[in-house]
Design an enzyme around this catalytic site. Structure first.
Site, PDB file in Angstrom:
ATOM      1  N   SER A   1       0.959  -1.088   0.064  1.00  0.00           N
ATOM      2  CA  SER A   1       0.010  -0.096  -0.183  1.00  0.00           C
ATOM      3  C   SER A   1       0.964   1.181  -0.064  1.00  0.00           C
ATOM      4  O   SER A   1       2.016   1.178  -0.217  1.00  0.00           O
ATOM      5  CB  SER A   1      -0.817   0.039   1.171  1.00  0.00           C
ATOM      6  OG  SER A   1      -2.031   1.224   1.012  1.00  0.00           O
ATOM      7  N   ASN A   2       0.376   2.289   0.628  1.00  0.00           N
ATOM      8  CA  ASN A   2       1.177   3.504   0.276  1.00  0.00           C
ATOM      9  C   ASN A   2       0.637   4.530   1.563  1.00  0.00           C
ATOM     10  O   ASN A   2      -0.164   4.117   2.468  1.00  0.00           O
ATOM     11  CB  ASN A   2       1.119   4.547  -0.855  1.00  0.00           C
ATOM     12  CG  ASN A   2      -0.228   4.721  -1.269  1.00  0.00           C
ATOM     13  OD1 ASN A   2      -1.107   5.517  -0.432  1.00  0.00           O
ATOM     14  ND2 ASN A   2      -0.732   4.344  -2.205  1.00  0.00           N
TER      15      ASN A   2
END
Ligand code: CTP
Length: 398
Positions: free
Chosen positions: A204-205
């Site tokens: 993810s981020n």
């Protein structure tokens, strides 16, 4: 800001109106409180006076104040009755004017918001439903009671006063200046997406969703019908916004594709994960297992792959979060993704990008660039929507 006339009638929820008065005052509005006699049995007028910094009005016929209802009603930009008891609904539906609040209601020409709260069986009574229907027909906005625990151990049911934050948001929408977004459908994406590595791990981020939520809330305040397509994000979302929760980039792409045929505006503020593991493990990868490289494959580019689903004349906004060549990349994205506006920002700048409450952005269009100063994200949201409105008027989406 606006002048709000806040009518408080006498129910157990009257205490929540104190918080509502505080929220409205904090938002910069001038709040005049009118309390019914029963409301004063539940909360003291002095509490409202302390919160609003203005005198509270209670009597229709006070010595020297015989025309208070006309003055108060004429000055108001919005009249809000919260809580509105069953008794108030009946009096209002019948056109009575035997106390200050009902007299104000008849004298008012501004928008009216009525927020009923009562026991769930009273709320379910056909007579109450008929009164509410009548008030709706008169043009008053009704904010329906929430479902939840009721007073006096009555269990759970429909009848609770909605939370003051929800009512305050409705009031903000009621008194917002005229906007080209009113009645338009605005789709906003927010937050990151997640791509599974195994059932407990993901790629993810750092996106928190704050910017997207600020845009969705601002569009809603301007009168738009808003759909917020949200990845798993940490930013709190106002309970009044309809949210379509998604997890992966593919799910977000599907949700955007489904929403686009009705959308006048799409703002892709989300940071979808650009890669996903080719083969997520079906079981948790054990610590003792020999470490293997995770093979990644690109996820679909949402803006690119949903281009054919856009309505003619709709306004499409993308973001460009860059660490180098910010403007050149933003211009490239404007063209490649067929966008009307790119909101560009430099992730390396202090106070800009993921997680911050502020952002410094440049609005990039085919006509040129406008660099905005460092602003709180809600202010950035307003600037983006100003540009969206201007383009909507020009492009004439219908
Ligand atoms: N975006 C998208 N689909 C993706 C990734 C991004 O629609 N799979 C959208 C973002 O929501 C944003 C815009 O595309 O509005 C630009 O995103 P950004 O991450 O800056 O750029 P990328 O297109 O991913 O390109 P690059 O990684 O080369 O900068």
């Amino acid at each position: 800001m606006a002048r709000i006339l806040l009518g408080v009638t006498g129910g157990i929820a009257s205490y929540k109106s104190v918080w509502l008065a505080r929220l409205l005052t904090q938002a910069g509005h001038e709040v005049d409180v009118v309390m019914s006699r029963a409301a004063r049995e539940f909360v003291g007028a002095i509490t409202f006076e302390a919160v609003t910094g203005r005198p509270v009005h209670t009597q229709l016929l006070d010595a020297g104040h015989a025309l208070d209802h006309i003055k108060l009603a004429r000055a108001a930009d919005a009249l809000v009755v919260a809580p509105a008891t069953a008794e108030f609904l009946a009096k209002a539906a019948g056109g009575h004017a035997d106390d200050l609040l009902t007299a104000c209601l008849l004298a008012a020409t501004c928008p009216v918001l009525v927020v009923p709260a009562m026991n769930d069986r009273m709320w379910a009574h056909p007579q109450v439903a008929q009164n509410v229907a009548h008030l709706r027909a008169l043009g008053y906005a009704i904010l329906e009671p929430a479902v939840g625990p009721l007073a006096q151990g009555e269990g759970s049911g429909a009848g609770r006063l909605p939370e003051p934050e929800v009512i305050a948001a409705r009031v903000a929408r009621l008194v917002a200046p005229a906007s080209a977004l009113r009645g338009r459908h605005v789709v906003v994406t927010a937050g990151p997406t997640r791509e599974a590595v195994d059932p407990v791990r993901f790629v993810s981020n750092h996106s928190t969703g704050k910017m997207g939520v600020a845009i969705a809330e601002a569009a809603w305040r301007r009168g738009a019908e808003v759909t917020l397509i949200a990845g798993p994000m940490s930013a709190p979302v106002g309970a009044w916004l309809p949210v379509v929760p998604v997890e992966t980039t593919q799910e977000m792409a599907d949700a955007v594709r489904a929403a686009l045929p009705r959308a006048d505006v799409l703002v892709m503020a989300a940071a979808p994960a650009d890669f996903r593991p080719v083969e997520p493990a079906a079981q948790k990868i054990k610590k003792g297992a020999a470490p293997r490289p995770i093979e990644l494959t690109p996820t679909p580019d949402i803006l690119l792959t949903t281009r054919a689903d856009r309505r003619p004349g709709s306004v499409i906004v993308g973001f460009a979060l860059e660490t180098t060549d910010v403007l050149a990349s933003a211009r490239r994205k404007l063209e490649v993704k067929s966008l009307d506006l790119v909101v560009a920002n430099d992730a390396t700048e202090p106070g800009a990008g993921f997680g911050h409450d502020t952002n410094r952005v440049t609005l990039v269009t085919a006509e040129g660039e406008v660099a905005l100063p460092l602003l709180a994200k809600p202010a950035v949201a307003e600037a983006i929507l100003d540009e969206v409105e201007a383009r909507l008027a020009r492009q004439g989406a219908s």
